[in-house]
Structure formats: structure tokens, C-alpha cells
Design a protein around this motif. Structure first.
Motif, PDB file in Angstrom:
ATOM      1  N   LEU A  92       0.832  -1.203   0.000  1.00  0.00           N
ATOM      2  CA  LEU A  92       0.000   0.000   0.000  1.00  0.00           C
ATOM      3  C   LEU A  92       0.866   1.252   0.000  1.00  0.00           C
ATOM      4  O   LEU A  92       0.508   2.266  -0.620  1.00  0.00           O
ATOM      5  N   GLY A  93       2.010   1.194   0.683  1.00  0.00           N
ATOM      6  CA  GLY A  93       2.904   2.348   0.702  1.00  0.00           C
ATOM      7  C   GLY A  93       3.459   2.658  -0.675  1.00  0.00           C
ATOM      8  O   GLY A  93       3.593   3.827  -1.051  1.00  0.00           O
ATOM      9  N   ASP A  94       3.769   1.611  -1.450  1.00  0.00           N
ATOM     10  CA  ASP A  94       4.299   1.828  -2.799  1.00  0.00           C
ATOM     11  C   ASP A  94       3.322   2.624  -3.656  1.00  0.00           C
ATOM     12  O   ASP A  94       3.724   3.478  -4.448  1.00  0.00           O
ATOM     13  N   THR A 114     -16.263   0.325   1.809  1.00  0.00           N
ATOM     14  CA  THR A 114     -16.171  -0.393   0.536  1.00  0.00           C
ATOM     15  C   THR A 114     -15.506   0.451  -0.537  1.00  0.00           C
ATOM     16  O   THR A 114     -14.599  -0.015  -1.247  1.00  0.00           O
ATOM     17  N   ILE A 115     -15.930   1.704  -0.666  1.00  0.00           N
ATOM     18  CA  ILE A 115     -15.346   2.588  -1.679  1.00  0.00           C
ATOM     19  C   ILE A 115     -13.886   2.875  -1.368  1.00  0.00           C
ATOM     20  O   ILE A 115     -13.049   2.965  -2.276  1.00  0.00           O
ATOM     21  N   ALA A 116     -13.550   3.007  -0.083  1.00  0.00           N
ATOM     22  CA  ALA A 116     -12.149   3.232   0.296  1.00  0.00           C
ATOM     23  C   ALA A 116     -11.283   2.048  -0.129  1.00  0.00           C
ATOM     24  O   ALA A 116     -10.174   2.236  -0.661  1.00  0.00           O
ATOM     25  N   VAL A 117     -11.776   0.841   0.076  1.00  0.00           N
ATOM     26  CA  VAL A 117     -11.031  -0.357  -0.323  1.00  0.00           C
ATOM     27  C   VAL A 117     -10.894  -0.416  -1.845  1.00  0.00           C
ATOM     28  O   VAL A 117      -9.815  -0.703  -2.383  1.00  0.00           O
ATOM     29  N   ILE A 118     -11.992  -0.129  -2.554  1.00  0.00           N
ATOM     30  CA  ILE A 118     -11.958  -0.133  -4.024  1.00  0.00           C
ATOM     31  C   ILE A 118     -10.941   0.886  -4.533  1.00  0.00           C
ATOM     32  O   ILE A 118     -10.157   0.609  -5.458  1.00  0.00           O
ATOM     33  N   ALA A 119     -10.929   2.078  -3.935  1.00  0.00           N
ATOM     34  CA  ALA A 119      -9.994   3.126  -4.356  1.00  0.00           C
ATOM     35  C   ALA A 119      -8.554   2.675  -4.141  1.00  0.00           C
ATOM     36  O   ALA A 119      -7.688   2.893  -5.006  1.00  0.00           O
TER      37      ALA A 119
END
Length: 244
Positions: free
Chosen positions: A168-170, A208-213
Motif C-alpha cells: 500500500l505504501g508503494d 467499501t469505496i475506500a477499499v476499491i480506491a
């Protein structure tokens, strides 16, 4: 679509070069890059002219509490620049922290930062006054400094979380640049399909939208950004595949 972005070529050219201007940038969040470029320019100039740049930087920082009508004056005297000082402080503090001190400081500053964020949000004061900068910037500086020195025992679970965090950091900067184009149409689509939603569905929708993003941003990073940057570096510097 339906944005206030000017199509004047000179305005677009300034936006592409990340020059500060009153008009909204093409990519909304790029306004922060204007401040970063100023910081990097002054940091580079400081190496050659430390005294002169230190005096200029001090004047800009001390004038952050003043009110200006002119856009460029507001930009150069922005209180956001105090956050760069907080970042420098975190860099200098981190090596001086022991592991035990770092753990206590990370927990304390993290809890304090969370409490401050909730307070500012409830008071709708995230963008008003210097209180926001002189409260959150030091707290997050302490949290960052302490977190870099937190040496927890290595376990399989921690190793897995570390890999996820590194992944996620990358792509975190890609997420920063792309989250609005991803989140906005998804949110509009959902509320067009379901005009009325309760608090629990909205909470689930938000997560859900945060995960999708985050997932889409990582896909964009791997398929577009990383290959593009590697190709540019090979073209400029030659050699094999570059690290991004």
C-alpha cells in the motif's frame, strides 16, 4: 466533466508545470505540490546559500499568521509550510528515540492526533486558523518519528501486515492523486441508485469505496505509473529496470 478548470492554454501550462496560481489545478490535489516544490527549491538553495535562505524561510514562517489579499502572498506565507518543519523535526528526532520510548510516544501521539482530528472535525475547523497546524503537525511528527523506531517482535502475522503495508505504501502517492476521480463517480452512482441510505449502509459504503480506491490505485501504479517511470529512467540514464 462539469469542472471549474480553465481551458486557457496559459493556465493549463502553468498547471502542468505545477506553478502556483489562483485557478484550480487540473488535478485538484496537485495544489499541495506547489508547496512541496517551493520547499525543495529552498532546500536545494540552502545548501549553497544557508544564511540567506534561512532568513527568507524564517520570514515566511513567521508571517504565516498574517492575512493577505494577494494570492502569491498567501501562498508564500502559507501556514502549511510549518508542516515541513514538523517533517524535519521528525527526521531529527527519530534516531534519538529508544525502542521503549518510541512505543509509548507512538501510542500517546497517535491517540492525541486521533482526538484532535475528531475535535477539529466536529468543530468544522480543519481549515481555519493556525490552531490546526500547530496542533496536528507536531502530533503527527511525533507519531511518524516514534513509529519508525517501533521494533515489534517478528511474527508471521506481523510479517504479513508488513508486506501489505509495504504494498500500500508503494502505491500511496498514486492513491493520493487518483482518489477523487475514483471515489466521486462511485459515490454519485451509488446515491443515484439508492437516494436514501441510513447511517450503517453509509458506513459500509464508505469502507467499501475506500477499499476499491486503494485496490484500483495499486493497479494503476503497477500497470501505468511504475512502467512509465521505469521507461523514462531507462531513457534518461540507461541501464536495466529502475527501482521506483
Amino acid at each position: 466533466l462539469h469542472s471549474p478548470i480553465s481551458t486557457d492554454w496559459f493556465t493549463l501550462m502553468k498547471a502542468a508545470l505545477l506553478l502556483p496560481q489562483p485557478e484550480p489545478p487540473v488535478i485538484g490535489v496537485a495544489w499541495t505540490l506547489h508547496h512541496e516544490i517551493l520547499f525543495y527549491a529552498m532546500a536545494g538553495a540552502w545548501i549553497r546559500f544557508p544564511i540567506a535562505v534561512s532568513i527568507i524561510a524564517s520570514i515566511l514562517l513567521l508571517g504565516a499568521g498574517l492575512k493577505f489579499d494577494n494570492f502569491l502572498a498567501r501562498f508564500f506565507f502559507s501556514p502549511f509550510h510549518w508542516e515541513f518543519i514538523a517533517g524535519i523535526a521528525a527526521f531529527l528526532l527519530a534516531p534519538r528515540l529508544s525502542t521503549s520510548t518510541a512505543r509509548v510516544l507512538a501510542l500517546a501521539s497517535g491517540l492525541a492526533a486521533f482526538t484532535a482530528c475528531v475535535w477539529f472535525a466536529l468543530d468544522n475547523a480543519f481549515h481555519s486558523g493556525l490552531a490546526r497546524y500547530f496542533t496536528l503537525a507536531p502530533l503527527f511528527a511525533l507519531l511518524v518519528a516514534a513509529s519508525t523506531r517501533w521494533n515489534a517482535p517478528v511474527t508471521a502475522l506481523r510479517s504479513r501486515f508488513a508486506r501489505i503495508g509495504s504494498t500500500l505504501g508503494d502505491s500511496s502517492y498514486t492513491l493520493y492523486l487518483w482518489h477523487i476521480p475514483i471515489v466521486t463517480p462511485l459515490t454519485k452512482l451509488v446515491f443515484k441508485m439508492f437516494p436514501v441510505l441510513g447511517s450503517v449502509p453509509i458506513l459500509i459504503l464508505t469502507i467499501t469505496i475506500a477499499v476499491i480506491a486503494a485496490v484500483l490505485a495499486h493497479v494503476i501504479y503497477r500497470l501505468i505509473e511504475q512502467p512509465t517511470v521505469s521507461a523514462i529512467r531507462r531513457r534518461l540514464f540507461g541501464g536495466g529496470r529502475s527501482q521506483v
